[in-house]
Write a protein that holds these residues in place. Structure first.
Motif, PDB file in Angstrom:
ATOM      1  N   UNK A 168       0.799  -1.219   0.000  1.00 16.27           N
ATOM      2  CA  UNK A 168       0.000   0.000   0.000  1.00 16.27           C
ATOM      3  C   UNK A 168       0.834   1.274   0.000  1.00 16.27           C
ATOM      4  N   UNK A 169       2.165   1.149  -0.054  1.00 20.57           N
ATOM      5  CA  UNK A 169       2.973   2.354  -0.129  1.00 20.57           C
ATOM      6  C   UNK A 169       3.143   2.857  -1.561  1.00 20.57           C
ATOM      7  N   UNK A 170       2.546   2.155  -2.531  1.00 18.22           N
ATOM      8  CA  UNK A 170       2.564   2.633  -3.917  1.00 18.22           C
ATOM      9  C   UNK A 170       1.881   1.603  -4.799  1.00 18.22           C
ATOM     10  N   UNK A 171       0.584   1.645  -4.879  1.00 17.91           N
ATOM     11  CA  UNK A 171      -0.127   0.627  -5.646  1.00 17.91           C
ATOM     12  C   UNK A 171      -1.478   1.140  -6.107  1.00 17.91           C
ATOM     13  N   UNK A 172      -2.091   0.356  -6.990  1.00 15.61           N
ATOM     14  CA  UNK A 172      -3.427   0.654  -7.500  1.00 15.61           C
ATOM     15  C   UNK A 172      -4.136  -0.667  -7.739  1.00 15.61           C
ATOM     16  N   UNK A 173      -5.461  -0.689  -7.510  1.00 13.36           N
ATOM     17  CA  UNK A 173      -6.236  -1.907  -7.697  1.00 13.36           C
ATOM     18  C   UNK A 173      -7.559  -1.586  -8.373  1.00 13.36           C
ATOM     19  N   UNK A 174      -8.122  -2.594  -9.004  1.00 13.71           N
ATOM     20  CA  UNK A 174      -9.395  -2.476  -9.702  1.00 13.71           C
ATOM     21  C   UNK A 174     -10.517  -2.398  -8.675  1.00 13.71           C
ATOM     22  N   UNK A 175     -11.187  -1.271  -8.594  1.00 15.29           N
ATOM     23  CA  UNK A 175     -12.209  -1.059  -7.569  1.00 15.29           C
ATOM     24  C   UNK A 175     -13.427  -1.941  -7.795  1.00 15.29           C
ATOM     25  N   UNK A 176     -13.780  -2.209  -9.054  1.00 14.17           N
ATOM     26  CA  UNK A 176     -14.961  -3.021  -9.334  1.00 14.17           C
ATOM     27  C   UNK A 176     -14.795  -4.430  -8.788  1.00 14.17           C
ATOM     28  N   UNK A 177     -13.600  -4.976  -8.921  1.00 15.13           N
ATOM     29  CA  UNK A 177     -13.352  -6.328  -8.414  1.00 15.13           C
ATOM     30  C   UNK A 177     -13.389  -6.341  -6.895  1.00 15.13           C
ATOM     31  N   UNK A 178     -12.808  -5.323  -6.280  1.00 15.20           N
ATOM     32  CA  UNK A 178     -12.820  -5.244  -4.812  1.00 15.20           C
ATOM     33  C   UNK A 178     -14.250  -5.121  -4.295  1.00 15.20           C
ATOM     34  N   UNK A 179     -15.069  -4.321  -4.970  1.00 20.97           N
ATOM     35  CA  UNK A 179     -16.466  -4.194  -4.548  1.00 20.97           C
ATOM     36  C   UNK A 179     -17.228  -5.493  -4.785  1.00 20.97           C
ATOM     37  N   UNK A 180     -17.019  -6.120  -5.929  1.00 21.60           N
ATOM     38  CA  UNK A 180     -17.739  -7.352  -6.255  1.00 21.60           C
ATOM     39  C   UNK A 180     -17.443  -8.446  -5.247  1.00 21.60           C
ATOM     40  N   UNK A 181     -16.190  -8.521  -4.816  1.00 23.57           N
ATOM     41  CA  UNK A 181     -15.792  -9.564  -3.875  1.00 23.57           C
ATOM     42  C   UNK A 181     -15.885  -9.100  -2.422  1.00 23.57           C
ATOM     43  N   UNK A 182     -16.439  -7.887  -2.228  1.00 18.59           N
ATOM     44  CA  UNK A 182     -16.561  -7.278  -0.894  1.00 18.59           C
ATOM     45  C   UNK A 182     -15.275  -7.456  -0.093  1.00 18.59           C
ATOM     46  N   UNK A 183     -14.169  -7.141  -0.724  1.00 19.28           N
ATOM     47  CA  UNK A 183     -12.866  -7.317  -0.097  1.00 19.28           C
ATOM     48  C   UNK A 183     -12.543  -6.184   0.859  1.00 19.28           C
ATOM     49  N   UNK A 184     -11.935  -6.545   1.964  1.00 18.69           N
ATOM     50  CA  UNK A 184     -11.396  -5.594   2.918  1.00 18.69           C
ATOM     51  C   UNK A 184     -10.068  -6.133   3.443  1.00 18.69           C
ATOM     52  N   UNK A 185      -9.256  -5.262   4.015  1.00 18.25           N
ATOM     53  CA  UNK A 185      -8.039  -5.708   4.673  1.00 18.25           C
ATOM     54  C   UNK A 185      -8.428  -6.525   5.902  1.00 18.25           C
ATOM     55  N   UNK A 186      -7.668  -7.575   6.157  1.00 16.63           N
ATOM     56  CA  UNK A 186      -7.990  -8.543   7.210  1.00 16.63           C
ATOM     57  C   UNK A 186      -7.699  -7.948   8.584  1.00 16.63           C
ATOM     58  N   UNK A 187      -8.726  -7.885   9.433  1.00 17.87           N
ATOM     59  CA  UNK A 187      -8.599  -7.263  10.755  1.00 17.87           C
ATOM     60  C   UNK A 187      -7.594  -7.984  11.644  1.00 17.87           C
ATOM     61  N   UNK A 188      -7.265  -9.217  11.314  1.00 17.87           N
ATOM     62  CA  UNK A 188      -6.279  -9.950  12.122  1.00 17.87           C
ATOM     63  C   UNK A 188      -4.884  -9.350  12.010  1.00 17.87           C
ATOM     64  N   UNK A 189      -4.686  -8.469  11.037  1.00 20.38           N
ATOM     65  CA  UNK A 189      -3.393  -7.817  10.847  1.00 20.38           C
ATOM     66  C   UNK A 189      -3.421  -6.361  11.328  1.00 20.38           C
ATOM     67  N   UNK A 190      -4.414  -5.995  12.117  1.00 20.85           N
ATOM     68  CA  UNK A 190      -4.647  -4.599  12.459  1.00 20.85           C
ATOM     69  C   UNK A 190      -3.467  -3.946  13.168  1.00 20.85           C
ATOM     70  N   UNK A 191      -2.823  -4.653  14.073  1.00 25.88           N
ATOM     71  CA  UNK A 191      -1.682  -4.084  14.794  1.00 25.88           C
ATOM     72  C   UNK A 191      -0.378  -4.803  14.485  1.00 25.88           C
ATOM     73  N   UNK A 192      -0.438  -5.818  13.642  1.00 23.56           N
ATOM     74  CA  UNK A 192       0.782  -6.573  13.337  1.00 23.56           C
ATOM     75  C   UNK A 192       1.482  -6.075  12.087  1.00 23.56           C
ATOM     76  N   UNK A 193       0.745  -5.437  11.179  1.00 27.78           N
ATOM     77  CA  UNK A 193       1.306  -5.106   9.881  1.00 27.78           C
ATOM     78  C   UNK A 193       1.245  -6.312   8.957  1.00 27.78           C
TER      79      UNK A 193
END
Length: 322
Positions: A168-193
């Motif tokens: 995430x320090x320099x990237x781009x992703x297809x928003x339609x695919x992320x919305x279609x798959x209801x993708x989010x960053x995994x909360x299990x990595x919230x404080x671990x990186x």
């Protein structure tokens, strides 16, 4: 919409920025985004900024963020601490008609052609995400071994090269695919990186698409003096190994191989330190970092948690400590 049709139509890019206790870094980033050169491209841009420090929010220092930006700004406070909480808030707040989500950190500045280069790579066949190059800008000249080992660089890349993941320090992703798959960053990595590696590799696997390198989409990463040290780097390499093992555990795939790689990294690191390190500080330091990376993998399998982004650690980092 096909890649060719997207290249000709008006595009809407939501640039997602999670910020925490770096108001001046955020200012510098926004100023660099004001200077984007898009040529003949028909592009709308929206900055989506999630401030994860409600008790010391950036706008208390910078004032109205919109006044700093050439582009429309969505600025929100995310009260739940953690890098995943902030990143997911940017995805939730992004305009629904955004074609692409771009990601940058609040300690970076973007080159003038950054956005155009990312967009030019996204239209390559079957591309679901792209990763740009990162170059360090040091507060102070780092030790020679840091530069010799390229520890703060991403790239250089061959244009369009296939990559296993992105950051995430320099990237781009297809928003339609992320919305279609209801993708989010995994909360299990919230404080671990490591949430970005997990997210982008999951995006690649679940979509069946390709992540590619945008060789000329350059950003500069601000590196304070305390980060160009073995003390800071060994924590980062431990966490990198820890992340790889946790992803294997979550997906229940490749666990035996990852265990073997953990022991192999420690063994190779010892060889580099003991037998190959004489006369080369760089080789000795690389060996030590490999040991920490391998130890991070094994620690994850032993259920030893490592929170690189816990509140105390991040505040210390922002203050210039280890």
């Amino acid at each position: 919409m096909s890649a060719e049709e997207r290249s000709q139509a008006e595009l809407h890019v939501a640039i997602c920025i999670a910020t925490y206790l770096r108001p001046e870094g955020l200012r510098a980033l926004i100023e660099s985004l004001n200077n984007q050169q898009l040529g003949e491209r028909d592009v709308r841009v929206t900055l989506v900024i999630a401030d994860n420090a409600p008790d010391a929010m950036a706008r208390s220092v910078l004032g109205d963020i919109q006044n700093l930006s050439r582009w429309p700004v969505i600025y929100v406070l995310e009260h739940e601490r953690g890098i995943v909480s902030a990143r997911n808030r940017t995805l939730a707040e992004a305009p629904r008609d955004a074609d692409y989500f771009a990601f940058l950190d609040d300690d970076e500045t973007a080159s003038e052609n950054w956005l155009a280069e990312l967009l030019g790579t996204m239209v390559l066949p079957n591309t679901v995400a792209v990763q740009g190059a990162v170059e360090p800008r040091y507060d102070e000249a780092p030790p020679a071994w840091v530069e010799q080992l390229n520890l703060f660089r991403m790239g250089p890349y061959e244009q369009g090269a296939v990559l296993p993941s992105a950051a995430t320090n320099n990237s781009m992703a297809d928003a339609a695919i992320i919305r279609k798959q209801t993708m989010r960053f995994d909360a299990r990595f919230n404080t671990t990186g490591g949430e970005d590696e997990e997210f982008f590799s999951r995006l690649r696997i679940e979509s069946g698409g390709t992540i590619r390198a945008a060789a000329q989409a350059l950003v500069w990463d601000h590196i304070p003096a305390h980060r160009a040290t073995m003390h800071w780097l060994r924590r980062r390499w431990f966490r990198m190994g820890h992340t790889l093992a946790r992803i294997a555990q979550i997906r229940r795939k490749g666990i035996p191989i990852r265990v073997v790689k953990g022991f192999a990294a420690i063994g190779w690191g010892l060889v580099m330190c003991v037998f190959l390190g004489f006369g080369s500080k760089a080789r000795c330091c690389k060996g030590a970092l490999e040991i920490y990376r391998g130890a991070g993998m094994l620690a994850a399998f032993l259920q030893i948690r490592f929170d690189e982004y816990n509140t105390a650690a991040v505040r210390l980092d922002r203050a210039g400590g280890g």
